[in-house]
Design a protein around this motif. Structure first.
Motif, PDB file in Angstrom:
ATOM      1  N   LEU A 298       0.840  -1.202   0.000  1.00 20.66           N
ATOM      2  CA  LEU A 298       0.000   0.000   0.000  1.00 20.66           C
ATOM      3  C   LEU A 298       0.882   1.261   0.000  1.00 20.66           C
ATOM      4  CD1 LEU A 298      -2.826   1.320   0.177  1.00 20.66           C
ATOM      5  CD2 LEU A 298      -2.616   1.206   2.683  1.00 20.66           C
ATOM      6  N   LYS A 299       1.902   1.250   0.852  1.00 28.27           N
ATOM      7  CA  LYS A 299       2.797   2.413   0.936  1.00 28.27           C
ATOM      8  C   LYS A 299       3.560   2.652  -0.371  1.00 28.27           C
ATOM      9  CE  LYS A 299       4.759   1.108   4.931  1.00 28.27           C
ATOM     10  NZ  LYS A 299       5.486   1.142   6.230  1.00 28.27           N
ATOM     11  N   GLU A 300       3.847   1.551  -1.077  1.00 25.52           N
ATOM     12  CA  GLU A 300       4.601   1.673  -2.333  1.00 25.52           C
ATOM     13  C   GLU A 300       3.712   2.107  -3.498  1.00 25.52           C
ATOM     14  OE1 GLU A 300       8.075   0.434  -3.099  1.00 25.52           O
ATOM     15  OE2 GLU A 300       8.264   0.792  -0.949  1.00 25.52           O
ATOM     16  N   SER A 301       2.394   2.144  -3.281  1.00 25.33           N
ATOM     17  CA  SER A 301       1.461   2.283  -4.421  1.00 25.33           C
ATOM     18  C   SER A 301       1.059   3.719  -4.743  1.00 25.33           C
ATOM     19  CB  SER A 301       0.200   1.455  -4.147  1.00 25.33           C
ATOM     20  OG  SER A 301      -0.609   2.110  -3.179  1.00 25.33           O
ATOM     21  N   VAL A 302       1.579   4.688  -3.990  1.00 25.21           N
ATOM     22  CA  VAL A 302       1.068   6.054  -4.146  1.00 25.21           C
ATOM     23  C   VAL A 302       2.101   7.019  -4.719  1.00 25.21           C
ATOM     24  CG1 VAL A 302      -0.647   5.777  -2.322  1.00 25.21           C
ATOM     25  CG2 VAL A 302       1.657   6.617  -1.747  1.00 25.21           C
ATOM     26  N   GLY A 303       3.275   6.511  -5.066  1.00 23.50           N
ATOM     27  CA  GLY A 303       4.310   7.400  -5.597  1.00 23.50           C
ATOM     28  C   GLY A 303       5.506   7.462  -4.664  1.00 23.50           C
ATOM     29  N   ASN A 304       6.552   8.136  -5.121  1.00 23.74           N
ATOM     30  CA  ASN A 304       7.792   8.225  -4.362  1.00 23.74           C
ATOM     31  C   ASN A 304       7.879   9.594  -3.688  1.00 23.74           C
ATOM     32  OD1 ASN A 304      10.738   9.168  -4.201  1.00 23.74           O
ATOM     33  ND2 ASN A 304      10.944   6.962  -4.437  1.00 23.74           N
ATOM     34  N   SER A 305       8.110   9.583  -2.367  1.00 23.78           N
ATOM     35  CA  SER A 305       8.049  10.854  -1.635  1.00 23.78           C
ATOM     36  C   SER A 305       9.323  11.683  -1.782  1.00 23.78           C
ATOM     37  CB  SER A 305       7.744  10.611  -0.158  1.00 23.78           C
ATOM     38  OG  SER A 305       8.820   9.934   0.442  1.00 23.78           O
ATOM     39  N   THR A 306      10.419  11.040  -2.147  1.00 23.35           N
ATOM     40  CA  THR A 306      11.652  11.809  -2.375  1.00 23.35           C
ATOM     41  C   THR A 306      11.560  12.549  -3.707  1.00 23.35           C
ATOM     42  OG1 THR A 306      12.832  10.033  -1.247  1.00 23.35           O
ATOM     43  CG2 THR A 306      14.176  11.667  -2.398  1.00 23.35           C
ATOM     44  N   ARG A 307      11.239  11.800  -4.745  1.00 27.82           N
ATOM     45  CA  ARG A 307      11.205  12.393  -6.093  1.00 27.82           C
ATOM     46  C   ARG A 307       9.859  13.052  -6.427  1.00 27.82           C
ATOM     47  NH1 ARG A 307      13.392   7.329  -6.902  1.00 27.82           N
ATOM     48  NH2 ARG A 307      11.430   6.649  -7.831  1.00 27.82           N
ATOM     49  N   ILE A 308       8.848  12.803  -5.578  1.00 25.02           N
ATOM     50  CA  ILE A 308       7.486  13.289  -5.840  1.00 25.02           C
ATOM     51  C   ILE A 308       7.058  12.905  -7.262  1.00 25.02           C
ATOM     52  CG2 ILE A 308       5.874  15.232  -5.543  1.00 25.02           C
ATOM     53  CD1 ILE A 308       7.932  16.620  -3.811  1.00 25.02           C
ATOM     54  N   ASP A 309       7.205  11.625  -7.537  1.00 21.65           N
ATOM     55  CA  ASP A 309       6.773  11.125  -8.841  1.00 21.65           C
ATOM     56  C   ASP A 309       5.892   9.891  -8.674  1.00 21.65           C
ATOM     57  OD1 ASP A 309       8.541   9.033  -8.304  1.00 21.65           O
ATOM     58  OD2 ASP A 309       9.908   9.483  -9.951  1.00 21.65           O
ATOM     59  N   TYR A 310       5.244   9.515  -9.770  1.00 21.63           N
ATOM     60  CA  TYR A 310       4.316   8.378  -9.760  1.00 21.63           C
ATOM     61  C   TYR A 310       4.364   7.736 -11.133  1.00 21.63           C
ATOM     62  CZ  TYR A 310       0.047   5.611  -9.747  1.00 21.63           C
ATOM     63  OH  TYR A 310      -0.836   4.553  -9.843  1.00 21.63           O
ATOM     64  N   GLY A 311       4.326   6.398 -11.159  1.00 23.56           N
ATOM     65  CA  GLY A 311       4.329   5.708 -12.450  1.00 23.56           C
ATOM     66  C   GLY A 311       3.817   4.282 -12.331  1.00 23.56           C
ATOM     67  N   THR A 312       4.036   3.508 -13.386  1.00 21.19           N
ATOM     68  CA  THR A 312       3.443   2.167 -13.467  1.00 21.19           C
ATOM     69  C   THR A 312       3.974   1.206 -12.399  1.00 21.19           C
ATOM     70  OG1 THR A 312       5.069   1.688 -15.183  1.00 21.19           O
ATOM     71  CG2 THR A 312       2.853   2.258 -15.913  1.00 21.19           C
ATOM     72  N   GLY A 313       5.168   1.468 -11.872  1.00 26.72           N
ATOM     73  CA  GLY A 313       5.676   0.628 -10.782  1.00 26.72           C
ATOM     74  C   GLY A 313       4.842   0.810  -9.519  1.00 26.72           C
ATOM     75  N   HIS A 314       4.396   2.037  -9.275  1.00 27.47           N
ATOM     76  CA  HIS A 314       3.541   2.302  -8.115  1.00 27.47           C
ATOM     77  C   HIS A 314       2.166   1.675  -8.320  1.00 27.47           C
ATOM     78  CE1 HIS A 314       6.507   5.717  -8.193  1.00 27.47           C
ATOM     79  NE2 HIS A 314       6.746   5.146  -7.022  1.00 27.47           N
ATOM     80  N   GLU A 315       1.663   1.794  -9.530  1.00 26.09           N
ATOM     81  CA  GLU A 315       0.394   1.158  -9.879  1.00 26.09           C
ATOM     82  C   GLU A 315       0.492  -0.361  -9.660  1.00 26.09           C
ATOM     83  OE1 GLU A 315      -2.193   1.781 -13.781  1.00 26.09           O
ATOM     84  OE2 GLU A 315      -0.619   0.297 -14.109  1.00 26.09           O
ATOM     85  N   ALA A 316       1.616  -0.946 -10.062  1.00 25.42           N
ATOM     86  CA  ALA A 316       1.819  -2.399  -9.882  1.00 25.42           C
ATOM     87  C   ALA A 316       1.816  -2.770  -8.402  1.00 25.42           C
ATOM     88  CB  ALA A 316       3.130  -2.840 -10.536  1.00 25.42           C
ATOM     89  N   ALA A 317       2.345  -1.884  -7.557  1.00 21.82           N
ATOM     90  CA  ALA A 317       2.339  -2.159  -6.113  1.00 21.82           C
ATOM     91  C   ALA A 317       0.905  -2.222  -5.584  1.00 21.82           C
ATOM     92  CB  ALA A 317       3.140  -1.094  -5.362  1.00 21.82           C
ATOM     93  N   PHE A 318       0.008  -1.393  -6.143  1.00 23.26           N
ATOM     94  CA  PHE A 318      -1.383  -1.454  -5.688  1.00 23.26           C
ATOM     95  C   PHE A 318      -2.033  -2.760  -6.141  1.00 23.26           C
ATOM     96  CE2 PHE A 318      -5.947  -0.476  -5.478  1.00 23.26           C
ATOM     97  CZ  PHE A 318      -6.015  -0.035  -4.162  1.00 23.26           C
ATOM     98  N   ALA A 319      -1.755  -3.184  -7.367  1.00 21.55           N
ATOM     99  CA  ALA A 319      -2.273  -4.479  -7.832  1.00 21.55           C
ATOM    100  C   ALA A 319      -1.704  -5.604  -6.960  1.00 21.55           C
ATOM    101  CB  ALA A 319      -1.930  -4.696  -9.304  1.00 21.55           C
ATOM    102  N   ALA A 320      -0.429  -5.482  -6.581  1.00 27.11           N
ATOM    103  CA  ALA A 320       0.200  -6.490  -5.709  1.00 27.11           C
ATOM    104  C   ALA A 320      -0.471  -6.499  -4.328  1.00 27.11           C
ATOM    105  CB  ALA A 320       1.693  -6.206  -5.569  1.00 27.11           C
ATOM    106  N   PHE A 321      -0.810  -5.321  -3.839  1.00 21.07           N
ATOM    107  CA  PHE A 321      -1.532  -5.169  -2.563  1.00 21.07           C
ATOM    108  C   PHE A 321      -2.853  -5.949  -2.621  1.00 21.07           C
ATOM    109  CE2 PHE A 321      -4.866  -2.302  -0.587  1.00 21.07           C
ATOM    110  CZ  PHE A 321      -4.603  -2.582   0.753  1.00 21.07           C
ATOM    111  N   LEU A 322      -3.599  -5.766  -3.706  1.00 22.16           N
ATOM    112  CA  LEU A 322      -4.879  -6.475  -3.872  1.00 22.16           C
ATOM    113  C   LEU A 322      -4.658  -7.977  -4.047  1.00 22.16           C
ATOM    114  CD1 LEU A 322      -6.648  -3.916  -6.256  1.00 22.16           C
ATOM    115  CD2 LEU A 322      -7.072  -4.235  -3.801  1.00 22.16           C
ATOM    116  N   CYS A 323      -3.604  -8.327  -4.771  1.00 23.75           N
ATOM    117  CA  CYS A 323      -3.265  -9.737  -4.981  1.00 23.75           C
ATOM    118  C   CYS A 323      -2.965 -10.415  -3.639  1.00 23.75           C
ATOM    119  CB  CYS A 323      -2.062  -9.837  -5.931  1.00 23.75           C
ATOM    120  SG  CYS A 323      -1.563 -11.516  -6.324  1.00 23.75           S
ATOM    121  N   CYS A 324      -2.226  -9.723  -2.762  1.00 27.83           N
ATOM    122  CA  CYS A 324      -1.930 -10.260  -1.428  1.00 27.83           C
ATOM    123  C   CYS A 324      -3.215 -10.469  -0.629  1.00 27.83           C
ATOM    124  CB  CYS A 324      -1.007  -9.319  -0.658  1.00 27.83           C
ATOM    125  SG  CYS A 324       0.690  -9.334  -1.261  1.00 27.83           S
TER     126      CYS A 324
END
Length: 321
Positions: free
Chosen positions: A138-164
């Motif tokens: 869940l924490k990995e799914s919303v973007g990176n707080s250092t770079r303030i960016d968001y992309g498909t890797g974060h989206e994949a973390a949300f799918a992984a969250f649901l998969c878990c």
């Protein structure tokens, strides 16, 4: 693919306690040569199986159709509503640079602090010890707080969250449509609000050569929704009128609407890949092509996958079957 989406017993019974020791997921892909490990892993097989199961589950169905909404689904929506409320409580700050508003870090710090508690609201008491593992995704799914960016890797973390959540039996086979239409769709709304509010940078974007700056999965599932539609063809999604009239029913068109709100100029220039896709004759061809593209452009790209984390639910170990 549905095997890991289903636990013994009916949904009314208590799910059996898992004989499992959970762990905090960690990075395992440290260099390009590790990518083979990922593609052979149980995690990859389960993740892809999950994506494809949902792809079948929403085929030919509208967002507005009737489907079962279980209690865990309601709780996940409530969790996402909380994240949404925190955005309202954390307005962007005045700063010299236009992109990457630092208020995102304040918002993220709150999620970082509360994630385990939020996840604990979704999972039953007897699975409480799974919360720290699942919360990482869940924490990995919303973007990176250092770079303030968001992309498909974060989206994949949300799918992984649901998969878990499926793997521990919180979500079940008959939740498929609600997972995509209610939970994932709400997630997209919150991510769009984050992207707009804090002017997040696209992470690892291929610019004009990418499908979209931020998302990929809603194009896959959204094209599946449109398979065998009586009159909407791929060539229609570049037509503004069609999008305005149908976006509430189809995730794919919601994505197109968001792009046209955020970008100026001719569609063929700012979204060249999507423009090309509009020439594909059928939605099932679009769907198959997007699945291939997702594997090649997201799941097999080191810059995306190096951030993926592996634990007991999504293990780096090679597939056992």
């Amino acid at each position: 693919f549905t095997s890991f989406l289903h636990l013994p017993g009916t949904s009314e019974e208590m799910a059996p306690p898992l004989q499992q020791s959970f762990m905090i997921p960690k990075k395992e892909i440290n260099m390009v040569s590790d990518m083979g490990k990922w593609k052979r892993s149980q995690a990859y097989a389960d993740y892809m199986g999950f994506i494809l199961t949902l792809n079948e589950g929403v085929r030919g169905k509208k967002l507005t159709c009737e489907y079962k909404v279980s209690e865990p689904i309601e709780k996940l929506v409530a969790l996402l509503n909380t994240l949404d409320r925190w955005i309202d409580e954390t307005p962007p700050v005045d700063q010299p640079s236009r992109f990457g508003n630092k208020a995102f870090r304040t918002w993220y710090a709150k999620l970082d602090q509360e994630a385990e508690k939020l996840v604990a609201t979704v999972i039953p008491k007897h699975l409480a010890n799974a919360a720290p593992e699942v919360a990482v995704y869940l924490k990995e799914s919303v973007g990176n707080s250092t770079r303030i960016d968001y992309g498909t890797g974060h989206e994949a973390a949300f799918a992984a969250f649901l998969c878990c959540l499926c793997k521990i039996g919180v979500l079940r086979v008959d939740d498929q449509m609600a997972i995509v239409f209610k939970v994932f769709n709400r997630y997209l709304e919150v991510m769009r609000k984050l992207q707009k509010t804090y002017r997040m940078e696209p992470a690892g974007s291929q610019g004009v050569w990418g499908l979209d700056d931020f998302q990929f999965l809603p194009f896959i599932w959204g094209s599946s929704q449109l398979i065998d539609h009586p009159n909407l063809e791929p060539r229609h999604f570049v037509d503004e009128k069609v999008v305005n009239e149908n976006h509430k029913d189809f995730m794919f068109l919601e994505c197109i609407l968001f792009i046209t709100e955020m970008k100026t100029g001719p569609f063929a220039e700012h979204s060249n890949q999507l423009w090309n896709i509009s020439a594909v004759p059928s939605w099932s061809k679009v769907n198959q092509g997007l699945i291939r593209m997702y594997k090649a452009e997201c799941l097999e790209k080191f810059p995306v996958i190096q951030h993926f984390k592996f634990g007991s639910l999504l293990p780096i170990q090679p597939v056992t079957s």
